[in-house]
Design a protein around this motif. Structure first.
Motif, PDB file in Angstrom:
ATOM      1  N   ALA A   1       7.896 -10.116  -6.183  1.00  0.00           N
ATOM      2  CA  ALA A   1       7.219  -9.028  -6.902  1.00  0.00           C
ATOM      3  C   ALA A   1       8.190  -7.898  -7.242  1.00  0.00           C
ATOM      4  O   ALA A   1       8.096  -7.293  -8.316  1.00  0.00           O
ATOM      5  CB  ALA A   1       6.056  -8.497  -6.067  1.00  0.00           C
ATOM      6  N   LEU A   2       9.127  -7.630  -6.352  1.00  0.00           N
ATOM      7  CA  LEU A   2      10.121  -6.587  -6.606  1.00  0.00           C
ATOM      8  C   LEU A   2      10.976  -6.938  -7.823  1.00  0.00           C
ATOM      9  O   LEU A   2      11.220  -6.094  -8.691  1.00  0.00           O
ATOM     10  CB  LEU A   2      10.994  -6.397  -5.364  1.00  0.00           C
ATOM     11  N   LYS A   3      11.388  -8.185  -7.910  1.00  0.00           N
ATOM     12  CA  LYS A   3      12.170  -8.627  -9.070  1.00  0.00           C
ATOM     13  C   LYS A   3      11.302  -8.658 -10.328  1.00  0.00           C
ATOM     14  O   LYS A   3      11.780  -8.387 -11.426  1.00  0.00           O
ATOM     15  CB  LYS A   3      12.784  -9.999  -8.802  1.00  0.00           C
ATOM     16  N   ALA A   4      10.018  -8.989 -10.170  1.00  0.00           N
ATOM     17  CA  ALA A   4       9.102  -9.030 -11.318  1.00  0.00           C
ATOM     18  C   ALA A   4       8.914  -7.640 -11.934  1.00  0.00           C
ATOM     19  O   ALA A   4       8.734  -7.519 -13.152  1.00  0.00           O
ATOM     20  CB  ALA A   4       7.747  -9.607 -10.891  1.00  0.00           C
TER      21      ALA A   4
ATOM     22  N   ALA B   1      11.033  -7.097 -14.876  1.00  0.00           N
ATOM     23  CA  ALA B   1      11.015  -8.153 -15.904  1.00  0.00           C
ATOM     24  C   ALA B   1       9.937  -7.904 -16.962  1.00  0.00           C
ATOM     25  O   ALA B   1       9.246  -8.833 -17.386  1.00  0.00           O
ATOM     26  CB  ALA B   1      10.811  -9.511 -15.229  1.00  0.00           C
ATOM     27  N   LYS B   2       9.824  -6.670 -17.419  1.00  0.00           N
ATOM     28  CA  LYS B   2       8.810  -6.338 -18.430  1.00  0.00           C
ATOM     29  C   LYS B   2       8.992  -7.161 -19.704  1.00  0.00           C
ATOM     30  O   LYS B   2       8.016  -7.611 -20.309  1.00  0.00           O
ATOM     31  CB  LYS B   2       8.858  -4.844 -18.751  1.00  0.00           C
ATOM     32  N   ALA B   3      10.218  -7.396 -20.100  1.00  0.00           N
ATOM     33  CA  ALA B   3      10.511  -8.126 -21.346  1.00  0.00           C
ATOM     34  C   ALA B   3       9.976  -9.562 -21.315  1.00  0.00           C
ATOM     35  O   ALA B   3       9.678 -10.138 -22.359  1.00  0.00           O
ATOM     36  CB  ALA B   3      12.013  -8.137 -21.613  1.00  0.00           C
ATOM     37  N   THR B   4       9.831 -10.125 -20.115  1.00  0.00           N
ATOM     38  CA  THR B   4       9.327 -11.498 -19.986  1.00  0.00           C
ATOM     39  C   THR B   4       7.952 -11.509 -19.317  1.00  0.00           C
ATOM     40  O   THR B   4       7.611 -12.437 -18.577  1.00  0.00           O
ATOM     41  CB  THR B   4      10.317 -12.378 -19.189  1.00  0.00           C
ATOM     42  N   ASP B   5       7.163 -10.457 -19.575  1.00  0.00           N
ATOM     43  CA  ASP B   5       5.811 -10.321 -19.015  1.00  0.00           C
ATOM     44  C   ASP B   5       5.794 -10.427 -17.495  1.00  0.00           C
ATOM     45  O   ASP B   5       4.912 -11.045 -16.905  1.00  0.00           O
ATOM     46  CB  ASP B   5       4.840 -11.328 -19.638  1.00  0.00           C
ATOM     47  N   TYR B   6       6.782  -9.830 -16.855  1.00  0.00           N
ATOM     48  CA  TYR B   6       6.896  -9.727 -15.404  1.00  0.00           C
ATOM     49  C   TYR B   6       7.069 -11.079 -14.707  1.00  0.00           C
ATOM     50  O   TYR B   6       6.656 -11.272 -13.572  1.00  0.00           O
ATOM     51  CB  TYR B   6       5.704  -8.937 -14.832  1.00  0.00           C
ATOM     52  N   ILE B   7       7.712 -12.009 -15.410  1.00  0.00           N
ATOM     53  CA  ILE B   7       8.132 -13.290 -14.839  1.00  0.00           C
ATOM     54  C   ILE B   7       9.665 -13.248 -14.803  1.00  0.00           C
ATOM     55  O   ILE B   7      10.312 -13.415 -15.837  1.00  0.00           O
ATOM     56  CB  ILE B   7       7.637 -14.495 -15.684  1.00  0.00           C
ATOM     57  N   PRO B   8      10.268 -12.985 -13.636  1.00  0.00           N
ATOM     58  CA  PRO B   8      11.734 -12.835 -13.574  1.00  0.00           C
ATOM     59  C   PRO B   8      12.457 -14.155 -13.809  1.00  0.00           C
ATOM     60  O   PRO B   8      12.172 -15.155 -13.160  1.00  0.00           O
ATOM     61  CB  PRO B   8      11.974 -12.316 -12.157  1.00  0.00           C
ATOM     62  N   GLU B   9      13.369 -14.142 -14.757  1.00  0.00           N
ATOM     63  CA  GLU B   9      14.161 -15.334 -15.086  1.00  0.00           C
ATOM     64  C   GLU B   9      14.906 -15.864 -13.861  1.00  0.00           C
ATOM     65  O   GLU B   9      15.032 -17.063 -13.685  1.00  0.00           O
ATOM     66  CB  GLU B   9      15.162 -15.012 -16.208  1.00  0.00           C
ATOM     67  N   SER B  10      15.377 -14.955 -13.014  1.00  0.00           N
ATOM     68  CA  SER B  10      16.166 -15.360 -11.846  1.00  0.00           C
ATOM     69  C   SER B  10      15.343 -16.112 -10.800  1.00  0.00           C
ATOM     70  O   SER B  10      15.896 -16.728  -9.901  1.00  0.00           O
ATOM     71  CB  SER B  10      16.793 -14.131 -11.186  1.00  0.00           C
ATOM     72  N   GLU B  11      14.029 -16.076 -10.930  1.00  0.00           N
ATOM     73  CA  GLU B  11      13.158 -16.693  -9.923  1.00  0.00           C
ATOM     74  C   GLU B  11      12.419 -17.929 -10.438  1.00  0.00           C
ATOM     75  O   GLU B  11      11.446 -18.366  -9.822  1.00  0.00           O
ATOM     76  CB  GLU B  11      12.144 -15.664  -9.417  1.00  0.00           C
ATOM     77  N   LYS B  12      12.859 -18.500 -11.543  1.00  0.00           N
ATOM     78  CA  LYS B  12      12.191 -19.675 -12.126  1.00  0.00           C
ATOM     79  C   LYS B  12      12.021 -20.809 -11.118  1.00  0.00           C
ATOM     80  O   LYS B  12      11.014 -21.502 -11.117  1.00  0.00           O
ATOM     81  CB  LYS B  12      12.952 -20.185 -13.354  1.00  0.00           C
TER      82      LYS B  12
ATOM     83  N   PRO C   1       1.193 -20.073  -2.405  1.00  0.00           N
ATOM     84  CA  PRO C   1       0.702 -18.723  -2.688  1.00  0.00           C
ATOM     85  C   PRO C   1       0.588 -18.473  -4.195  1.00  0.00           C
ATOM     86  O   PRO C   1       1.366 -19.016  -4.978  1.00  0.00           O
ATOM     87  CB  PRO C   1       1.762 -17.818  -2.062  1.00  0.00           C
ATOM     88  N   PHE C   2      -0.412 -17.670  -4.578  1.00  0.00           N
ATOM     89  CA  PHE C   2      -0.480 -17.204  -5.962  1.00  0.00           C
ATOM     90  C   PHE C   2      -0.635 -15.694  -5.960  1.00  0.00           C
ATOM     91  O   PHE C   2      -1.212 -15.114  -5.042  1.00  0.00           O
ATOM     92  CB  PHE C   2      -1.589 -17.908  -6.774  1.00  0.00           C
ATOM     93  N   ILE C   3      -0.051 -15.071  -6.994  1.00  0.00           N
ATOM     94  CA  ILE C   3      -0.065 -13.610  -7.115  1.00  0.00           C
ATOM     95  C   ILE C   3      -0.230 -13.205  -8.574  1.00  0.00           C
ATOM     96  O   ILE C   3      -0.042 -14.016  -9.468  1.00  0.00           O
ATOM     97  CB  ILE C   3       1.233 -12.970  -6.574  1.00  0.00           C
ATOM     98  N   CYS C   4      -0.544 -11.935  -8.771  1.00  0.00           N
ATOM     99  CA  CYS C   4      -0.402 -11.300 -10.084  1.00  0.00           C
ATOM    100  C   CYS C   4       0.908 -10.533  -9.995  1.00  0.00           C
ATOM    101  O   CYS C   4       1.095  -9.709  -9.088  1.00  0.00           O
ATOM    102  CB  CYS C   4      -1.557 -10.347 -10.366  1.00  0.00           C
ATOM    103  N   SER C   5       1.824 -10.779 -10.929  1.00  0.00           N
ATOM    104  CA  SER C   5       3.153 -10.151 -10.846  1.00  0.00           C
ATOM    105  C   SER C   5       3.271  -8.856 -11.651  1.00  0.00           C
ATOM    106  O   SER C   5       4.355  -8.300 -11.749  1.00  0.00           O
ATOM    107  CB  SER C   5       4.242 -11.146 -11.271  1.00  0.00           C
ATOM    108  N   PHE C   6       2.163  -8.361 -12.225  1.00  0.00           N
ATOM    109  CA  PHE C   6       2.188  -7.056 -12.896  1.00  0.00           C
ATOM    110  C   PHE C   6       2.551  -6.013 -11.831  1.00  0.00           C
ATOM    111  O   PHE C   6       2.085  -6.109 -10.694  1.00  0.00           O
ATOM    112  CB  PHE C   6       0.812  -6.757 -13.508  1.00  0.00           C
ATOM    113  N   PRO C   7       3.393  -5.024 -12.166  1.00  0.00           N
ATOM    114  CA  PRO C   7       3.859  -4.071 -11.153  1.00  0.00           C
ATOM    115  C   PRO C   7       2.736  -3.444 -10.315  1.00  0.00           C
ATOM    116  O   PRO C   7       1.768  -2.914 -10.845  1.00  0.00           O
ATOM    117  CB  PRO C   7       4.573  -3.002 -11.991  1.00  0.00           C
ATOM    118  N   GLY C   8       2.890  -3.588  -9.017  1.00  0.00           N
ATOM    119  CA  GLY C   8       1.945  -2.999  -8.064  1.00  0.00           C
ATOM    120  C   GLY C   8       0.734  -3.846  -7.741  1.00  0.00           C
ATOM    121  O   GLY C   8       0.020  -3.580  -6.776  1.00  0.00           O
TER     122      GLY C   8
END
Length: 175
Positions: A110-113, A116-127, A156-163
């Protein structure tokens, strides 16, 4: 004795005020979700495994998923739909659903997400940590994804939008 009685009454009133406020917030969300689910004719919030593995999750404007547990059958295609039943646009209250590999550190992800606003909070480094994810959606929108998990386990599943990860998380149990 009067002072003790007054203090006891004040403590009791404070306790009742705090607990009743919590109930007022939870009850409308539950009844809304139940109405939405029954209107759509979808399964109960904790979806049991089915041969088709059709799962529906709702996110709302209060930063909540309507379930924290999903179930699916290993090796069968999973069709997962995320519905945003709120009204706030995705720029302010966007939701996605990201299914992570077992053992993934959700807080670190989530911290990395957050960055990652440009990729809708899906961090490329965590694919490599991601099994599947929906797109970022806003109020009134929905997204459906299809994927298969062959290995039994708890994912686990999460919403990666900040916070949002603090309140919007759960587990997909693959049996």
């Amino acid at each position: 004795m009067n002072t003790k009685t007054k203090i006891s009454v004040l403590i009791l009133m404070g306790f009742l005020a705090v607990t009743s406020c919590g109930k007022k917030e939870t009850a409308p969300a539950e009844s809304t979700e139940t109405t939405e689910t029954s209107t759509e004719g979808e399964p109960a919030p904790t979806a049991a495994p089915t041969e088709e593995n059709v799962l529906v999750v709702e996110g709302n404007d209060q930063m909540q998923f309507n379930t924290s547990e999903l179930k699916a059958v290993a090796g069968k295609p999973i069709k997962l739909t995320l519905k945003h039943v709120g009204k706030i646009p995705k720029e302010a209250m966007g939701h996605n659903l990201v299914i992570l590999q077992e053992g993934t550190d959700q807080a670190a992800f989530a911290l990395k997400a957050n960055d990652a606003k440009a990729t809708d909070y899906i961090p490329e480094s965590e694919k490599a940590s991601i099994i599947a994810h929906t797109k970022l959606i806003g109020g009134g929108e929905e997204d459906t994804i299809e994927f298969t998990i062959d290995k039994k386990g708890s994912y686990p599943f999460i919403c990666s939008f900040p916070g949002h990860v603090a309140m919007m998380k759960g587990v997909l149990i693959v049996e």
